[in-house]
Write an enzyme that holds these catalytic residues in place. Structure first.
Site, short mmCIF file in Angstrom:
data_model
loop_
_atom_site.label_atom_id
_atom_site.label_comp_id
_atom_site.label_asym_id
_atom_site.label_seq_id
_atom_site.Cartn_x
_atom_site.Cartn_y
_atom_site.Cartn_z
N HIS A 147 0.84 -1.21 0.00
CA HIS A 147 0.00 0.00 0.00
C HIS A 147 0.87 1.25 0.00
O HIS A 147 2.08 1.16 0.21
CB HIS A 147 -0.94 0.02 1.22
CG HIS A 147 -0.26 0.10 2.55
ND1 HIS A 147 0.09 -1.02 3.28
CD2 HIS A 147 0.18 1.17 3.26
CE1 HIS A 147 0.68 -0.63 4.41
NE2 HIS A 147 0.75 0.68 4.42
N HIS A 175 -6.01 -2.41 3.62
CA HIS A 175 -5.97 -1.20 2.78
C HIS A 175 -4.99 -1.39 1.63
O HIS A 175 -3.99 -2.06 1.75
CB HIS A 175 -5.63 0.07 3.57
CG HIS A 175 -4.31 0.11 4.27
ND1 HIS A 175 -3.68 -1.00 4.81
CD2 HIS A 175 -3.49 1.15 4.53
CE1 HIS A 175 -2.54 -0.63 5.38
NE2 HIS A 175 -2.39 0.66 5.21
N HIS A 204 4.39 7.13 2.98
CA HIS A 204 5.21 5.92 2.84
C HIS A 204 4.68 4.96 1.78
O HIS A 204 3.51 5.01 1.44
CB HIS A 204 5.35 5.18 4.18
CG HIS A 204 4.09 4.60 4.75
ND1 HIS A 204 3.29 5.29 5.64
CD2 HIS A 204 3.50 3.40 4.55
CE1 HIS A 204 2.27 4.52 5.98
NE2 HIS A 204 2.36 3.37 5.33
N HIS A 237 0.26 -1.85 14.93
CA HIS A 237 -0.77 -0.86 14.53
C HIS A 237 -2.10 -1.35 15.08
O HIS A 237 -2.45 -2.52 14.85
CB HIS A 237 -0.94 -0.85 13.02
CG HIS A 237 0.03 -0.06 12.23
ND1 HIS A 237 0.55 1.13 12.61
CD2 HIS A 237 0.57 -0.32 11.01
CE1 HIS A 237 1.36 1.59 11.67
NE2 HIS A 237 1.39 0.73 10.69
N TYR A 295 8.96 1.30 10.36
CA TYR A 295 9.14 2.38 9.38
C TYR A 295 10.61 2.75 9.29
O TYR A 295 11.30 2.84 10.33
CB TYR A 295 8.35 3.62 9.80
CG TYR A 295 6.84 3.50 9.71
CD1 TYR A 295 6.08 3.43 10.88
CD2 TYR A 295 6.19 3.48 8.50
CE1 TYR A 295 4.70 3.34 10.82
CE2 TYR A 295 4.80 3.39 8.44
CZ TYR A 295 4.07 3.32 9.60
OH TYR A 295 2.70 3.24 9.54
N GLU A 305 7.82 1.08 4.66
CA GLU A 305 7.27 0.29 5.78
C GLU A 305 7.35 -1.19 5.43
O GLU A 305 7.09 -1.55 4.27
CB GLU A 305 5.80 0.69 6.01
CG GLU A 305 5.12 -0.07 7.16
CD GLU A 305 3.65 0.32 7.33
OE1 GLU A 305 3.07 0.91 6.40
OE2 GLU A 305 3.10 0.05 8.41
O1 LIG Z 1 -0.18 7.52 9.48
C1 LIG Z 1 -1.16 6.99 10.02
C2 LIG Z 1 -1.44 5.61 9.92
C3 LIG Z 1 -0.53 4.72 9.44
C4 LIG Z 1 -0.94 3.34 9.29
C5 LIG Z 1 -0.25 2.51 8.45
O2 LIG Z 1 0.89 2.87 7.88
C6 LIG Z 1 -0.71 1.16 8.13
O3 LIG Z 1 -1.74 0.72 8.69
O4 LIG Z 1 -0.05 0.53 7.27
FE LIG Z 2 1.30 1.73 6.20
#
Ligand SMILES: O=C/C=C/C=C(\O)C(=O)O
Ligand SMILES: [Fe+2]
Length: 304
Positions: free
Chosen positions: A149, A197, A211, A243, A252, A262
């Protein structure tokens, strides 16, 4: 449901050879071709010709990202819906990029360049499709399965979400709302592919890249990615953590040009009828960094 997944991203990098070395030997992508100053790379578990394109430029960032559609006829279908939505659009002719056919390119309400494409050369996977072993013999570096993503920064998160959910018929898995519920400051969206996502937007200055994420198998692979990055002195911004948004495991770090990468594992499965998860703005730090619950200054400001 013509749009299948995010298939490609084209990054601007400062030093092409240094970047090729990083994305092939540290990330572990395979260089599959070069043409007109661009280098084309793919991950071992992808079957299309490439998913990452590097072009040398004076400043880092995202030239464009692209979603793959199921049929050539989907291009015309979405072309009409995108024009009706009000985005300026043009056709990218076949052969503009190595191994690629025609695409449609349009500017998002957040200023980013997006493309839809169907035709790209099929390279296949080294594991093949007949009695395949689970892994290819030769793997280098972090060796992610795929480009997973991108997270982009832009101002009008609400409108770009409407473009993806109404015109592109994609789904919103998560959203971040202001406390008064009035404005949307974050949005996570996916095609009908079960992913948490394919793309996300966070409110901030227009047309910025936050990213590009690569998918690894498990939490241990995130730890091992951290070990490799530390071994090669790659700047790590956030060491392995959880997360709560998308329920994934993450790390990251930055490529040589300062583009954030990432390594991402896990994440829940989605369906077209999955209810959208809402985060309130006061819980953003907890949602992203579930253990430390604190925002990191560079995470907000280091954009390319
Ligand atoms: O910057 C806010 C959220 C980041 C979340 C992610 O990078 C992710 O769920 O891959
Ligand atoms: Fe992400």
């Amino acid at each position: 449901m013509g749009i299948m997944r995010i298939g490609k991203a084209e990054l601007r990098v400062l030093d092409l050879e240094e970047s090729v070395n990083y994305y092939t030997n540290i990330i572990g992508l395979e260089e599959v071709g070069r043409s007109a100053g661009r280098v084309y790379l793919k991950a071992w578990d992808e079957f299309d010709h490439h998913s990452l394109v590097l072009q040398e430029a004076d400043s880092p960032g995202l030239d464009h990202f692209a979603f793959k559609v199921r049929n050539e006829s989907d291009l015309e279908y979405y072309e009409r819906k995108i024009e009706q939505f009000g985005c300026t659009l043009k056709r990218v002719s076949k052969g503009t990029r190595l191994a690629e056919g025609e695409a449609i390119r349009f500017t998002l309400p957040t200023g980013h360049q997006m493309e839809l494409y169907h035709d790209i050369e099929h390279l296949g996977k080294k594991t093949g499709t007949l009695n395949p072993h689970p892994w290819p013999d030769e793997m280098k570096g972090i060796a992610p399965h795929r480009l997973d993503h991108v997270l982009l920064i832009g101002d009008d998160v609400k409108t770009v979400t409407r473009l993806f959910t109404e015109a592109l018929e994609m789904f919103q898995s998560e959203r971040i709302m202001t406390l008064d519920g009035e404005d949307m400051v974050g949005s996570f969206m996916h095609a009908q592919n079960g992913k948490a996502h394919d793309i996300a937007f966070i409110k901030g200055p227009d047309n910025k890249l936050h990213h590009a994420a690569f998918k690894v198998e498990t939490w241990f692979d995130v730890l091992q990615a951290a070990d490799r990055l530390a071994r090669y002195d790659v700047p790590i911004e956030v060491t392995p953590t959880r997360h709560a948004m998308t329920r994934a495991e993450t790390i990251y770090f930055f490529d040589p040009s300062g583009n954030r990468n990432e390594a991402y594992s896990g994440g829940y499965i989605t369906y077209p009828d999955s209810p959208t998860i809402t985060w309130t703005e006061d819980k953003i730090a907890h949602g992203i960094f579930y253990h430390r619950k604190e925002m990191i200054e560079s995470f907000v400001n280091a954009l390319t």
